[in-house]
Write a protein that holds these residues in place. Structure first.
Motif, PDB file in Angstrom:
ATOM      1  N   VAL A  74      72.213  72.154  64.481  1.00 41.06           N
ATOM      2  CA  VAL A  74      71.368  71.690  65.514  1.00 41.06           C
ATOM      3  C   VAL A  74      70.720  70.587  65.286  1.00 41.06           C
ATOM      4  O   VAL A  74      70.422  69.527  66.112  1.00 41.06           O
ATOM      5  CB  VAL A  74      70.782  72.955  66.252  1.00 41.06           C
ATOM      6  N   TYR A  75      70.037  70.611  64.226  1.00 42.40           N
ATOM      7  CA  TYR A  75      69.028  69.628  64.058  1.00 42.40           C
ATOM      8  C   TYR A  75      69.450  68.396  63.632  1.00 42.40           C
ATOM      9  O   TYR A  75      69.154  67.209  64.249  1.00 42.40           O
ATOM     10  CB  TYR A  75      68.090  70.114  62.808  1.00 42.40           C
ATOM     11  N   VAL A  76      70.724  68.286  62.911  1.00 42.47           N
ATOM     12  CA  VAL A  76      71.626  67.103  62.480  1.00 42.47           C
ATOM     13  C   VAL A  76      72.087  66.443  64.064  1.00 42.47           C
ATOM     14  O   VAL A  76      71.933  65.378  64.380  1.00 42.47           O
ATOM     15  CB  VAL A  76      72.580  67.425  61.620  1.00 42.47           C
ATOM     16  N   ILE A  77      72.685  67.479  64.753  1.00 40.01           N
ATOM     17  CA  ILE A  77      73.006  66.901  66.151  1.00 40.01           C
ATOM     18  C   ILE A  77      71.849  66.084  66.908  1.00 40.01           C
ATOM     19  O   ILE A  77      72.200  64.988  67.579  1.00 40.01           O
ATOM     20  CB  ILE A  77      73.635  67.999  66.918  1.00 40.01           C
ATOM     21  N   SER A  78      70.800  66.720  66.845  1.00 41.01           N
ATOM     22  CA  SER A  78      69.549  65.976  67.739  1.00 41.01           C
ATOM     23  C   SER A  78      69.319  64.796  67.193  1.00 41.01           C
ATOM     24  O   SER A  78      68.939  63.943  67.766  1.00 41.01           O
ATOM     25  CB  SER A  78      68.625  67.123  67.699  1.00 41.01           C
ATOM     26  N   LEU A  79      69.513  64.593  65.610  1.00 44.96           N
ATOM     27  CA  LEU A  79      69.260  63.349  65.056  1.00 44.96           C
ATOM     28  C   LEU A  79      70.112  62.436  65.498  1.00 44.96           C
ATOM     29  O   LEU A  79      70.090  61.169  65.748  1.00 44.96           O
ATOM     30  CB  LEU A  79      69.061  63.623  63.516  1.00 44.96           C
ATOM     31  N   ILE A  80      71.742  62.879  65.594  1.00 42.82           N
ATOM     32  CA  ILE A  80      72.792  61.886  65.797  1.00 42.82           C
ATOM     33  C   ILE A  80      72.634  61.176  67.076  1.00 42.82           C
ATOM     34  O   ILE A  80      73.020  60.419  67.687  1.00 42.82           O
ATOM     35  CB  ILE A  80      73.910  62.704  65.455  1.00 42.82           C
ATOM     36  N   LEU A  81      72.240  62.223  67.869  1.00 50.09           N
ATOM     37  CA  LEU A  81      72.130  61.807  69.486  1.00 50.09           C
ATOM     38  C   LEU A  81      70.793  61.197  69.667  1.00 50.09           C
ATOM     39  O   LEU A  81      70.610  60.642  70.744  1.00 50.09           O
ATOM     40  CB  LEU A  81      71.985  63.223  70.463  1.00 50.09           C
ATOM     41  N   LEU A  83      67.720  62.167  69.445  1.00 48.83           N
ATOM     42  CA  LEU A  83      66.513  62.745  70.203  1.00 48.83           C
ATOM     43  C   LEU A  83      65.570  62.687  69.356  1.00 48.83           C
ATOM     44  O   LEU A  83      65.546  63.219  68.259  1.00 48.83           O
ATOM     45  CB  LEU A  83      67.217  64.092  70.765  1.00 48.83           C
ATOM     46  N   THR A  84      64.527  62.222  69.947  1.00 46.27           N
ATOM     47  CA  THR A  84      63.172  62.458  68.825  1.00 46.27           C
ATOM     48  C   THR A  84      62.475  63.593  69.569  1.00 46.27           C
ATOM     49  O   THR A  84      61.576  63.649  70.333  1.00 46.27           O
ATOM     50  CB  THR A  84      62.347  61.319  68.926  1.00 46.27           C
ATOM     51  N   LEU A  85      62.754  64.756  69.086  1.00 51.46           N
ATOM     52  CA  LEU A  85      62.304  65.970  69.523  1.00 51.46           C
ATOM     53  C   LEU A  85      60.840  66.507  68.783  1.00 51.46           C
ATOM     54  O   LEU A  85      60.856  66.302  67.573  1.00 51.46           O
ATOM     55  CB  LEU A  85      63.168  67.300  69.498  1.00 51.46           C
ATOM     56  N   THR A  86      59.944  66.881  69.264  1.00 50.78           N
ATOM     57  CA  THR A  86      58.838  67.553  68.725  1.00 50.78           C
ATOM     58  C   THR A  86      59.317  68.632  67.873  1.00 50.78           C
ATOM     59  O   THR A  86      60.409  69.419  68.294  1.00 50.78           O
ATOM     60  CB  THR A  86      57.573  67.640  69.655  1.00 50.78           C
ATOM     61  N   PRO A  87      58.552  69.207  66.725  1.00 53.00           N
ATOM     62  CA  PRO A  87      58.816  70.242  66.076  1.00 53.00           C
ATOM     63  C   PRO A  87      59.149  71.581  66.809  1.00 53.00           C
ATOM     64  O   PRO A  87      59.972  72.227  66.676  1.00 53.00           O
ATOM     65  CB  PRO A  87      57.848  70.462  64.922  1.00 53.00           C
ATOM     66  N   ILE A  90      62.505  71.437  68.701  1.00 49.04           N
ATOM     67  CA  ILE A  90      63.630  71.670  67.820  1.00 49.04           C
ATOM     68  C   ILE A  90      63.552  72.994  67.714  1.00 49.04           C
ATOM     69  O   ILE A  90      64.913  73.580  67.651  1.00 49.04           O
ATOM     70  CB  ILE A  90      63.283  70.980  66.491  1.00 49.04           C
ATOM     71  N   PHE A  91      62.535  73.722  67.129  1.00 46.52           N
ATOM     72  CA  PHE A  91      62.500  75.348  67.172  1.00 46.52           C
ATOM     73  C   PHE A  91      63.318  75.866  68.240  1.00 46.52           C
ATOM     74  O   PHE A  91      64.009  76.914  68.284  1.00 46.52           O
ATOM     75  CB  PHE A  91      61.280  75.460  67.014  1.00 46.52           C
ATOM     76  N   ILE A  92      62.749  75.762  69.706  1.00 42.85           N
ATOM     77  CA  ILE A  92      63.375  76.096  70.838  1.00 42.85           C
ATOM     78  C   ILE A  92      64.837  76.009  70.935  1.00 42.85           C
ATOM     79  O   ILE A  92      65.560  76.890  71.081  1.00 42.85           O
ATOM     80  CB  ILE A  92      62.657  75.502  72.046  1.00 42.85           C
TER      81      ILE A  92
END
Ligand SMILES: [Zn+2]
Length: 134
Positions: A74-81, A83-87, A90-92
């Motif tokens: 999930v974390y890697v996919i958010s990086l690939i997309l 998305l600059t998510l707050t911690p 990312i946790f949610i």
């Protein structure tokens, strides 16, 4: 199907680790009333799925590892997309993904566990396929 004959095929599609034809579970992982009940035997090749009582307890350790793999994915996919998510976001996202995939993680973990003890048998698989096509 290109994965057929590999351990990955039986694991991902929840098939018998020996013949990869018969179902591994009594029903879909998302049928929660059956909660990933493993069948007594393979309906196709008659392999007994449990070597001893509570054989699948060990799969809990596997599911821990699979859960971590999902979290990392999930974390890697958010990086690939991009998305600059707050911690906290990312946790949610990770918790949501884990809850949604939990039944499948449990099922796959049992399948991985079984695949450590049973080997794919090409001869049996071929025999069953021929029998089905007759
Ligand atoms: Zn089988």
């Amino acid at each position: 199907m290109f994965l057929k004959g590999t351990k990955l095929y039986a694991i991902l599609f929840l098939k018998c680790p020996r013949c990869q034809e018969g179902a591994f579970l009594e029903s879909s992982p998302y049928n929660l009333s059956q909660f990933n009940k493993v069948k007594e035997r393979c309906p196709e090749c008659d392999l007994k799925y449990s070597l001893e009582p509570s054989f699948y307890y060990g799969s809990m350790y596997v599911s821990y590892g699979v859960g971590i793999a999902v979290a990392v994915a999930v974390y890697v996919i958010s990086l690939i997309l991009g998305l600059t998510l707050t911690p906290i976001r990312i946790f949610i996202a990770i918790v949501t993904a884990l809850i949604v995939s939990m039944p499948y993680i449990g099922a796959v973990s049992k399948s991985i566990w079984a695949s450590m003890f049973f080997k794919y048998d090409k001869d049996i698989a071929t025999k069953i396929k021929h029998h089905k096509n007759d």
